[in-house]
Enzyme design. Sequence first.
Site, short mmCIF file in Angstrom:
data_model
loop_
_atom_site.label_atom_id
_atom_site.label_comp_id
_atom_site.label_asym_id
_atom_site.label_seq_id
_atom_site.Cartn_x
_atom_site.Cartn_y
_atom_site.Cartn_z
N LYS A 88 0.81 -1.46 -0.10
CA LYS A 88 0.03 -0.07 0.01
C LYS A 88 0.73 1.20 0.03
O LYS A 88 1.65 1.35 1.03
CB LYS A 88 -0.80 0.02 1.35
CG LYS A 88 -2.09 -0.99 1.25
CD LYS A 88 -2.99 -0.81 2.65
CE LYS A 88 -3.91 -1.86 2.70
NZ LYS A 88 -4.91 -1.72 1.68
N ARG A 116 -10.10 -11.51 2.28
CA ARG A 116 -11.03 -12.74 1.62
C ARG A 116 -10.62 -13.96 1.68
O ARG A 116 -11.29 -14.85 1.52
CB ARG A 116 -11.49 -11.99 0.37
CG ARG A 116 -10.65 -11.98 -0.75
CD ARG A 116 -11.16 -11.11 -1.89
NE ARG A 116 -11.03 -9.73 -1.45
CZ ARG A 116 -11.63 -8.65 -2.43
NH1 ARG A 116 -11.87 -9.23 -3.48
NH2 ARG A 116 -11.49 -7.56 -2.35
N1 BES Z 1 -8.02 -4.02 4.54
C1 BES Z 1 -8.32 -3.66 3.16
C2 BES Z 1 -9.51 -2.62 3.16
C3 BES Z 1 -9.40 -1.32 3.77
C4 BES Z 1 -9.00 -0.33 2.88
C5 BES Z 1 -10.17 -1.34 5.02
C6 BES Z 1 -9.06 0.83 3.37
C7 BES Z 1 -9.87 0.13 5.35
C8 BES Z 1 -9.72 1.18 4.72
C9 BES Z 1 -8.18 -4.74 2.54
O1 BES Z 1 -7.51 -5.77 2.74
C10 BES Z 1 -7.80 -4.34 1.18
O2 BES Z 1 -6.70 -3.73 0.79
N2 BES Z 1 -8.62 -4.25 -0.11
C11 BES Z 1 -8.47 -3.97 -1.33
C12 BES Z 1 -8.97 -4.96 -2.38
C13 BES Z 1 -8.69 -4.86 -3.77
C14 BES Z 1 -6.89 -5.13 -4.03
C15 BES Z 1 -9.34 -5.53 -4.54
C16 BES Z 1 -9.08 -2.62 -1.33
O3 BES Z 1 -10.16 -2.25 -1.04
O4 BES Z 1 -8.60 -1.77 -1.89
ZN ZN Z 2 -5.50 -5.49 1.97
#
Ligand code: BES
Ligand code: ZN
Length: 501
Positions: A280, A354
């Site tokens: 990230k 997931r």
């Molecule tokens: N934990 C994150 C989701 C999240 C992001 C929660 C920001 C709170 C604030 C999750 O694991 C994630 O990174 N999801 C990705 C999925 C994508 C790569 C398909 C997302 O939502 O960007």
């Molecule tokens: Zn994630």
Amino acid sequence: MAKLTTSVKAIKTELSKVKDNALLIGFFKGKSSLSPALKKLDKRYGNVISSFIKSHDFKAEKGENQRIFVDKGIKNIILVGLGEEEKYGFDILSTIIADVSKRLRDNKIESFSIFLDSFTNGKFKDEEAVEKMALGSLIGLYQFTEFKTKDKDKIKFVDKVTIMTSSSKNFDKSIGYACIVADTVNKTRDLVNTPPNVATPAYVAEYAKGLAKKSGLKCTTLDEKQIEKMNMGCFIAVSKGSINRPRLLVLEYNGAGKGKKPIAVVGKGITFDSGGLNLKPYPYILNMKDDKGGAVAAIHVIEACSKLKLPLNLVVVAPLAENMIDADSYRPDDVLTAYNGMTVEIKNTDAEGRLVLADALAYTADKFKPEVIIDIATLTGASLVVLGYVGTPFVCTDENMRKKLNNASAKSLEKLWELPLWQEYDDSLKSDIADIKHIGDEGEAGVITAAMFLKNFVNDVPWLHIDIGTTVWSKADKGMLTKGATGATVRLLIEMLREWK
Ligand code: BES
Ligand code: ZN
Ligand code: ZN
């Protein structure tokens, strides 16, 4: 160190006899005439209330409050605006009580009283109003001070809140319920706020063990070897990149005897989500300690159920892991085999939630044969696009559960909105080389495609999935919210389970 916990009680008393640092009196807009009890109080204090209302143009707008210094039995009388009576409800009541509680605390008022009768109208049951008031104060006054070392004795706090009423009803049950709910919400916030170098998977598992011991819950934690042995290929892969090894936490509450199928709550417990090899970028990597919010909420919901002695069986399953980068990390293009035998093609290591849930859900369905499965997860950033910070999106496969959820949502004042599970969304999860791909098309219905993926692992058990990606965290100190972790779904699920039939 300062004592930071607040106690709440409700007592029957005559207003003019109250002795406290402050007394809160509510007024509806355009209805500033005083009730007999208030007239008596006004007289005792030399008509200070009635003359203040006249001379200071107090309109009782929602959120307006005015302080009158009297410094006799009561030091400050606070006139609180409740806005238009037709629009008044428990949401406004709790928000106002939370906001005023914070303001009084900031003004170093360590104890105050609330005149219940002025905050209710014909529409409310007194018991429920007392419950919402207590929750408003206890949840609104939350602060996270664990990691401050300086000037701890200067931290402002409220020691005592007293709800005054002319009613002879017994409010012990309402206060007792509110105290259990607020305690579990606030403990959820504490643990979610705990930094990721401290709150590792092992730490969260040990914490849960401690709670379980105190509340008489059965607690089992599986370590890496056992997780591997059970063929949880997705969960293990996510955990690979971290020195902090994973745990699978299982908590069981038996309140309905052996024959009854349990309700299962599965919570995503990523103690820090760096994104893995799909790292990230800043600032999105900040706050990713909140990625354990689902697991932490589930742990406290089961604690509350046992404290409330609810007549049901409940099992909590929480996959705990950290999503990090290492030579051993899982990669985009890997193909993993889940607990239920399905092969999963990885396209982005940041969609790790997931994967740990896929194994945890399949394991839960298989091992506990539950009546229903509820999962709570900080699953997607897309949840912010759908409902902003205001509400939480959910999906559900069962009409009965949908009803229960909507009732609990209204009662707990946690806002949720359902999204559809239309078949068409499945197409985007088709993989060229494996049974399924774990993400859908970029930028398209991210909350739903994540849910569609999970649906493959619940074995047709009635299922409710709650995506708290956004609502796990608050940017502002507002109403019942304090900047930081919110304790999302704890009030909701306790309310839902309290009424379970
Ligand atoms: N934990 C994150 C989701 C999240 C992001 C929660 C920001 C709170 C604030 C999750 O694991 C994630 O990174 N999801 C990705 C999925 C994508 C790569 C398909 C997302 O939502 O960007
Ligand atoms: Zn994630
Ligand atoms: Zn995550």
